[in-house]
Design a protein around this motif. Structure first.
Motif, PDB file in Angstrom:
ATOM      1  N   ILE A 689       0.830  -1.215   0.000  1.00  0.00           N
ATOM      2  CA  ILE A 689       0.000   0.000   0.000  1.00  0.00           C
ATOM      3  C   ILE A 689       0.863   1.263   0.000  1.00  0.00           C
ATOM      4  CG2 ILE A 689      -1.646   1.350   1.382  1.00  0.00           C
ATOM      5  CD1 ILE A 689      -2.877  -1.292   2.287  1.00  0.00           C
ATOM      6  N   CYS A 690       1.838   1.302   0.899  1.00  0.00           N
ATOM      7  CA  CYS A 690       2.662   2.508   1.042  1.00  0.00           C
ATOM      8  C   CYS A 690       3.930   2.466   0.206  1.00  0.00           C
ATOM      9  CB  CYS A 690       3.050   2.718   2.509  1.00  0.00           C
ATOM     10  SG  CYS A 690       1.635   2.893   3.608  1.00  0.00           S
ATOM     11  N   GLY A 691       4.226   1.315  -0.356  1.00  0.00           N
ATOM     12  CA  GLY A 691       5.451   1.181  -1.139  1.00  0.00           C
ATOM     13  C   GLY A 691       6.618   0.784  -0.266  1.00  0.00           C
ATOM     14  N   HIS A 692       7.694   0.372  -0.901  1.00  0.00           N
ATOM     15  CA  HIS A 692       8.915   0.005  -0.178  1.00  0.00           C
ATOM     16  C   HIS A 692       9.665   1.289   0.131  1.00  0.00           C
ATOM     17  CE1 HIS A 692       8.688  -4.409  -0.832  1.00  0.00           C
ATOM     18  NE2 HIS A 692       7.957  -4.029  -1.861  1.00  0.00           N
ATOM     19  N   ASN A 693       9.528   1.762   1.350  1.00  0.00           N
ATOM     20  CA  ASN A 693      10.117   3.059   1.683  1.00  0.00           C
ATOM     21  C   ASN A 693      10.997   2.965   2.918  1.00  0.00           C
ATOM     22  OD1 ASN A 693       8.438   3.823   4.183  1.00  0.00           O
ATOM     23  ND2 ASN A 693       6.863   3.308   2.657  1.00  0.00           N
ATOM     24  N   GLU A 694      11.765   4.019   3.103  1.00  0.00           N
ATOM     25  CA  GLU A 694      12.746   4.048   4.182  1.00  0.00           C
ATOM     26  C   GLU A 694      12.117   3.886   5.557  1.00  0.00           C
ATOM     27  OE1 GLU A 694      14.981   7.582   6.438  1.00  0.00           O
ATOM     28  OE2 GLU A 694      15.057   7.691   4.253  1.00  0.00           O
ATOM     29  N   LYS A 838      -5.637   5.062  -4.521  1.00  0.00           N
ATOM     30  CA  LYS A 838      -5.243   4.916  -5.918  1.00  0.00           C
ATOM     31  C   LYS A 838      -4.058   3.934  -6.027  1.00  0.00           C
ATOM     32  CE  LYS A 838      -5.454   8.631  -8.337  1.00  0.00           C
ATOM     33  NZ  LYS A 838      -5.153   9.948  -8.915  1.00  0.00           N
ATOM     34  N   ASN A 839      -3.099   4.082  -5.113  1.00  0.00           N
ATOM     35  CA  ASN A 839      -1.950   3.180  -5.132  1.00  0.00           C
ATOM     36  C   ASN A 839      -2.364   1.738  -4.834  1.00  0.00           C
ATOM     37  OD1 ASN A 839      -0.140   5.174  -5.727  1.00  0.00           O
ATOM     38  ND2 ASN A 839       0.235   5.707  -3.586  1.00  0.00           N
ATOM     39  N   LEU A 840      -3.314   1.595  -3.895  1.00  0.00           N
ATOM     40  CA  LEU A 840      -3.782   0.257  -3.552  1.00  0.00           C
ATOM     41  C   LEU A 840      -4.415  -0.415  -4.763  1.00  0.00           C
ATOM     42  CD1 LEU A 840      -4.396  -1.989  -1.563  1.00  0.00           C
ATOM     43  CD2 LEU A 840      -6.460  -0.755  -0.894  1.00  0.00           C
ATOM     44  N   LYS A 841      -5.215   0.348  -5.522  1.00  0.00           N
ATOM     45  CA  LYS A 841      -5.852  -0.194  -6.715  1.00  0.00           C
ATOM     46  C   LYS A 841      -4.812  -0.618  -7.737  1.00  0.00           C
ATOM     47  CE  LYS A 841     -10.233   2.252  -6.227  1.00  0.00           C
ATOM     48  NZ  LYS A 841     -11.105   3.325  -6.758  1.00  0.00           N
ATOM     49  N   ARG A 842      -3.733   0.147  -7.822  1.00  0.00           N
ATOM     50  CA  ARG A 842      -2.668  -0.218  -8.768  1.00  0.00           C
ATOM     51  C   ARG A 842      -2.027  -1.538  -8.363  1.00  0.00           C
ATOM     52  NH1 ARG A 842       0.543   5.499  -9.810  1.00  0.00           N
ATOM     53  NH2 ARG A 842      -1.080   6.503 -11.042  1.00  0.00           N
ATOM     54  N   VAL A 843      -1.809  -1.665  -7.064  1.00  0.00           N
ATOM     55  CA  VAL A 843      -1.204  -2.906  -6.577  1.00  0.00           C
ATOM     56  C   VAL A 843      -2.111  -4.094  -6.867  1.00  0.00           C
ATOM     57  CG1 VAL A 843      -0.478  -4.141  -4.510  1.00  0.00           C
ATOM     58  CG2 VAL A 843       0.135  -1.746  -4.812  1.00  0.00           C
ATOM     59  N   GLN A 844      -3.423  -3.876  -6.622  1.00  0.00           N
ATOM     60  CA  GLN A 844      -4.379  -4.952  -6.846  1.00  0.00           C
ATOM     61  C   GLN A 844      -4.444  -5.354  -8.314  1.00  0.00           C
ATOM     62  OE1 GLN A 844      -7.775  -3.065  -5.120  1.00  0.00           O
ATOM     63  NE2 GLN A 844      -7.439  -3.957  -3.100  1.00  0.00           N
ATOM     64  N   LYS A 845      -4.124  -4.410  -9.203  1.00  0.00           N
ATOM     65  CA  LYS A 845      -4.132  -4.711 -10.635  1.00  0.00           C
ATOM     66  C   LYS A 845      -2.817  -5.320 -11.105  1.00  0.00           C
ATOM     67  CE  LYS A 845      -7.459  -1.128 -11.888  1.00  0.00           C
ATOM     68  NZ  LYS A 845      -7.670   0.149 -12.598  1.00  0.00           N
ATOM     69  N   GLY A 846      -1.863  -5.478 -10.169  1.00  0.00           N
ATOM     70  CA  GLY A 846      -0.614  -6.135 -10.530  1.00  0.00           C
ATOM     71  C   GLY A 846       0.484  -5.190 -10.950  1.00  0.00           C
ATOM     72  N   TRP A 847       0.295  -3.881 -10.667  1.00  0.00           N
ATOM     73  CA  TRP A 847       1.348  -2.925 -11.023  1.00  0.00           C
ATOM     74  C   TRP A 847       2.484  -3.084 -10.024  1.00  0.00           C
ATOM     75  CZ3 TRP A 847      -0.995   2.358 -12.887  1.00  0.00           C
ATOM     76  CH2 TRP A 847      -1.939   2.074 -13.885  1.00  0.00           C
ATOM     77  N   GLY A 848       3.640  -2.541 -10.384  1.00  0.00           N
ATOM     78  CA  GLY A 848       4.833  -2.707  -9.566  1.00  0.00           C
ATOM     79  C   GLY A 848       4.691  -2.133  -8.175  1.00  0.00           C
ATOM     80  N   GLN A 849       5.012  -2.937  -7.173  1.00  0.00           N
ATOM     81  CA  GLN A 849       4.916  -2.462  -5.803  1.00  0.00           C
ATOM     82  C   GLN A 849       5.999  -1.448  -5.480  1.00  0.00           C
ATOM     83  OE1 GLN A 849       4.991  -5.839  -3.285  1.00  0.00           O
ATOM     84  NE2 GLN A 849       3.113  -6.734  -4.073  1.00  0.00           N
ATOM     85  N   GLY A 850       7.155  -1.691  -6.017  1.00  0.00           N
ATOM     86  CA  GLY A 850       8.279  -0.836  -5.660  1.00  0.00           C
ATOM     87  C   GLY A 850       8.143   0.579  -6.135  1.00  0.00           C
ATOM     88  N   SER A 851       7.237   0.841  -7.061  1.00  0.00           N
ATOM     89  CA  SER A 851       7.108   2.189  -7.609  1.00  0.00           C
ATOM     90  C   SER A 851       6.202   3.086  -6.796  1.00  0.00           C
ATOM     91  CB  SER A 851       6.557   2.122  -9.041  1.00  0.00           C
ATOM     92  OG  SER A 851       5.252   1.574  -9.020  1.00  0.00           O
ATOM     93  N   ILE A 852       5.552   2.503  -5.778  1.00  0.00           N
ATOM     94  CA  ILE A 852       4.593   3.288  -5.014  1.00  0.00           C
ATOM     95  C   ILE A 852       5.335   4.112  -3.980  1.00  0.00           C
ATOM     96  CG2 ILE A 852       2.586   3.176  -3.511  1.00  0.00           C
ATOM     97  CD1 ILE A 852       1.930   0.508  -4.783  1.00  0.00           C
ATOM     98  N   SER A 853       5.093   5.412  -3.994  1.00  0.00           N
ATOM     99  CA  SER A 853       5.833   6.316  -3.104  1.00  0.00           C
ATOM    100  C   SER A 853       5.204   6.340  -1.722  1.00  0.00           C
ATOM    101  CB  SER A 853       5.829   7.731  -3.685  1.00  0.00           C
ATOM    102  OG  SER A 853       4.504   8.185  -3.812  1.00  0.00           O
TER     103      SER A 853
END
Length: 865
Positions: A689-694, A838-853
């Motif tokens: 949901i939040c992306g791979h972040n620091e 919006k990011n969650l929906k992208r993840v659910q559609k199979g978009w790249g997880q690492g790109s989520i800020s």
């Protein structure tokens, strides 16, 4: 003699001074030339010689017998009114009437002329006096008189007085006509009372007065604005029954109302029917109809439909006008199409349509709101080159843009340029700059600006005072702010004079200053600040003072009080305030419930908290991520982590996106009880949901390390290094120490090498456990290399950053206080839920997880600044 004077006046009609001299000489003769008064008055009026007209009138007043000169006096009055000098006309008319109250008054036509002109130039007091003088002089008003008076009263929003005049018309021997009814119906519709207008329509037929298309259109338009489409349809049918044909204005009213209410598809259907009007017997659309549809499409974001409509308008040659272009420019700017808007602006001139100042201001406003200040400034320069001078709106828009970007110096330069070009700033201009100066802490500059505003004649208003009061509260001078609020009731904006001796020029007690009184925003600012500083008694006194001044608190003020009471654990007092809030008709909001749940959380009253959440849903108020975070923090602190997880599962289907602090609460709760596998599962959800972040990796690393999961912690650190995260919040030195203690010297050495490889300026003390371990194993060469590298880092200034130390201290503090009040430091409100969804929906559609800020986390307090 009279013919000679007339001829002389005509010959000198272009030389008014000579004409006046000739007439003045004739006045000294035994038979003054009254017949030449209209001719002379006309000459003097054409040359704006009003003092001479007053002199002529004074001379006529002095003549006797008066009945000889009175008609000439009324002639002068009539000519003055006809030439739109209504103040002079009424002044001379009143003079004549006061000098000769018992002589026959003028006929009703002169009264009607004066009333009409008084109405046109917005002098309602003149209208009132003229009507009273008519009645006292026994001059019978006619229907036209009443129509003028009723129209003037309606336009002044005095519907009660207008209706009274309407009701007494027949007592004065006058019968209302269709214009009388039309005026009064329009007055009712103007203030949103079309039903009253409809009752008048019924009364018309009872009085044998027949409505016209204009009256019906007025009512149709008013019902459409109120969203009563059924009544509007019935009126259209009623028109046809009365033998009237609905025209394009009728249908434009309907289309306009539908577009404003967002029913663009229904409006489009009517529009299409009008385009093939011969089939349905409807009027053809005119340019107004097209513009209404164009605006409707733009406001709904239907730009493709708008483009098709424009092409149709261009083919019919009805698009090439400033109004249509400006609607299109507004639509493009509103929908973020700034590049196309600039292109359309250039296209206007190419198509023979001169852009107006409004056209330029539309695009400049859009550029400024999107932070494109350089482009906005450049467009203003092009505008000047095209011969159009920027107005107050242009400069104020640019100034606001710079202030929004905290560029106060550039904003001041805009103000100087504005004044230099002769463009007068308004209160909005000054207040915008004043607010920015206080916001940026430029207190002395703000005070200087206040002084200049007064010196140049710009009266301060309540907004100005509120800006100063808010600024003082932000800079810790709440006592001064409270003092100003008290003084405002006595001196208005002059209360700001207390800011310093340089402001004593502001202290005046004129009527305007007294109008600058505190409002709800004023008291909301003061009460919030007093509560925030812990001055509860003073805050309560201000609340009582406000109500005593007939300023009744709104939901914002009540929510402010509720929040601070709950934050300080005064939950019972908060519920008493809630009762008063509901009694005063203020509805509970999401803020209200969040404050109460926060207060109950301080008392660990989980059952009552759940009850409030259920009540929220019954009231149709959806909890937000802040609400859930309070609940989750309370459950986690009580060791009921599984219940907290169930809330997380409840959030997602409802479209409420958890933020970083939601996951932080859950991860820390699991790690605290040694449940690291569920913590890892929460991490997986969080990263999706939040992306791979620091922040997320730092949390997992530090918690796993503190829980003794050293190898897993090492994996999180290595992943963070690979992802090029800033390691300031990672307790990497503790990891190196622990690896060395469990005889995993190779792993510790590997971490050091990776840190050196990426050039991270870490704490040189991290080398020591590894160096000591290598020495013990007899690896002297490798130990010496590390020692040498450590000394190089010290000499190069690449030492441990402060973030590491601060984070470590904070982490220790949180752990030591976790079971008391430390939860407050980690429960935060999220203002970016929409982006997260919006990011969650992208993840659910199979978009790249690492790109989520990562979502930025706002402050905890929901009402504090």
């Amino acid at each position: 003699m009279e013919q000679q004077l007339t001829k002389a006046l005509v010959n000198n009609s272009s030389n008014p001074k000579r004409a006046w001299q000739l007439f003045s000489r004739a006045l000294s003769t035994p038979n003054p030339p009254f017949h030449s008064v209209p001719l002379l008055t006309g000459i003097l009026l054409r040359h704006q010689m009003l003092p001479q007209i007053h002199t002529l009138h004074s001379f006529l007043l002095s003549l006797s017998p008066p009945h000889i000169s009175i008609p000439c006096q009324y002639t002068i009055v009539k000519l003055l009114a006809t030439h739109e000098h209504i103040q002079d006309a009424v002044s001379l008319f009143r003079s004549t009437r006061s000098h000769f109250p018992h002589h026959p008054p003028p006929n009703v036509s002169l009264y009607n002329l004066l009333i009409n002109k008084s109405f046109q130039f917005d002098f309602p007091n003149f209208m009132s006096w003229l009507y009273k003088d008519m009645i006292s002089a026994s001059v019978s008003p006619d229907t036209y008189t009443f129509n003028l008076l009723i129209d003037g009263l309606c336009r002044s929003d005095r519907l009660g007085d207008a209706r009274h005049l309407f009701d007494v018309m027949r007592d004065k021997g006058c019968h209302p006509n269709e214009f009388t009814f039309g005026i009064l119906i329009r007055g009712y519709c103007k203030i949103g009372l079309p039903l009253e207008g409809l009752m008048l329509l019924d009364r018309m037929k009872m009085m044998d007065v027949y409505p016209n298309v204009i009256i019906y259109n007025t009512l149709v338009g008013s019902f459409c604005k109120k969203g009563d489409d059924d009544e509007a349809e019935r009126l259209v049918e009623r028109m046809r029954e009365d033998g009237l044909v609905p025209n394009v204005v009728t249908f434009n009213s309907r289309i306009s109302a539908l577009c404003k209410s967002g029913k663009i598809l229904e409006a489009s259907r009517i529009f299409r029917d009008m385009q093939i009007g011969e089939v349905f017997g409807l009027p053809r659309p005119n340019v107004v109809t097209f513009n209404l549809m164009l605006r409707g499409f733009c406001e709904k974001g239907m730009l493709e439909e708008a483009r098709k409509l424009i092409e149709s308008m261009k083919k019919d040659d009805i698009f090439f006008n400033a109004q249509s272009y400006n609607i299109w420019l507004c639509g493009l700017v509103r929908n973020g199409e700034l590049l196309e808007a600039q292109t359309v602006l250039k296209e206007m001139s190419e198509n023979g349509v001169d852009p107006t100042i409004y056209s330029y201001n539309i695009v400049i406003d859009g550029l400024c709101k999107n932070g494109m200040l350089g482009e906005a400034k450049m467009l203003m320069s092009l505008m000047i080159n095209d011969g159009i001078s920027p107005d107050t709106v242009t400069y104020s828009t640019l100034l606001h843009g710079y202030c929004t970007k905290s560029k106060v110096t550039e904003a001041k330069n805009i103000l100087h340029e504005m004044i230099k070009r002769g463009c007068i700033p308004n209160k909005y201009t000054f207040n915008t700059l004043l607010h920015s100066m206080w916001k940026e802490g430029k207190v002395s500059e703000a005070q200087q600006l206040l002084q200049k505003m007064i010196e140049r004649g710009y009266d301060l208003d309540t907004v100005s005072c509120n800006i100063v009061i808010r600024g003082l509260c932000q800079t810790g001078e709440v006592d001064k702010a409270v003092e100003i609020v008290s003084e405002m009731w006595s001196h208005g904006s002059a209360a700001l004079g207390d800011l310093g001796s340089s402001f004593m020029s502001l202290v005046n007690e004129d009527d305007h200053g007294r109008k600058c009184l505190p409002d709800l925003i004023t008291y909301s600012t003061i009460i919030n600040t007093l509560f925030r500083e812990g001055k509860l008694d003073e805050a309560k006194k201000k609340f009582v003072e406000m109500t005593g001044k007939n300023l009744y608190p709104d939901s914002v003020i009540y929510n402010t009080i509720l929040h601070h009471l709950c934050k300080r654990g005064k939950v019972s007092s908060a519920f008493q305030v809630l009762k008063d809030m509901e009694k005063k008709g203020c509805k509970k909001s999401l803020q209200t419930y969040n404050s109460l749940i926060l207060g109950l959380r301080n008392k660990n009253q989980i059952f009552e908290m759940r009850g409030l959440m259920d009540e929220m849903r019954e009231e149709g108020i959806s909890p937000n991520v802040y609400t859930y975070n309070i609940m989750i923090s309370c459950l986690c602190q009580a060791g009921r982590t599984e219940e907290a997880i169930s809330l997380l599962n409840e959030m997602l289907p409802k479209g409420i996106i958890p933020n970083m602090h939601t996951f932080e609460l859950l991860i820390k709760s699991y790690c605290r009880i040694g449940e690291f596998r569920p913590a890892q599962e929460v991490f997986d959800i969080a990263s999706s949901i939040c992306g791979h972040n620091e922040a997320l990796y730092s949390l997992m690393f530090n918690e796993f390390l503190a829980g003794g999961e050293i190898l897993e912690a090492k994996q999180f650190l290595e992943s963070a290094i690979d992802k090029c995260f800033d390691l300031g919040s990672f307790l990497y030195k503790d990891l190196i120490d622990k690896l060395c203690k469990v005889e995993n010297l190779e792993g510790a050495h590997d971490i050091l090498k990776k840190l050196i490889h990426i050039g991270f300026g870490f704490d040189p003390a991290s080398f020591m456990p590894v160096i000591d371990g290598l020495h013990k194993l007899g690896h002297k060469h490798e130990a010496d290399e590390l020692a040498e590298r450590m000394l190089e880092m010290v000499s190069e200034g690449k030492v441990g950053n402060k973030a590491y130390q601060n984070y470590r201290e904070l982490n220790h503090m949180k752990r030591s206080k976790y079971n008391i009040d430390g939860w407050q430091a980690i429960v935060h409100r999220d203002d970016g839920s929409a982006a997260a969804l919006k990011n969650l929906k992208r993840v659910q559609k199979g978009w790249g997880q690492g790109s989520i800020s990562i979502l930025q986390t706002p402050k905890n307090d929901i009402l504090d600044d």
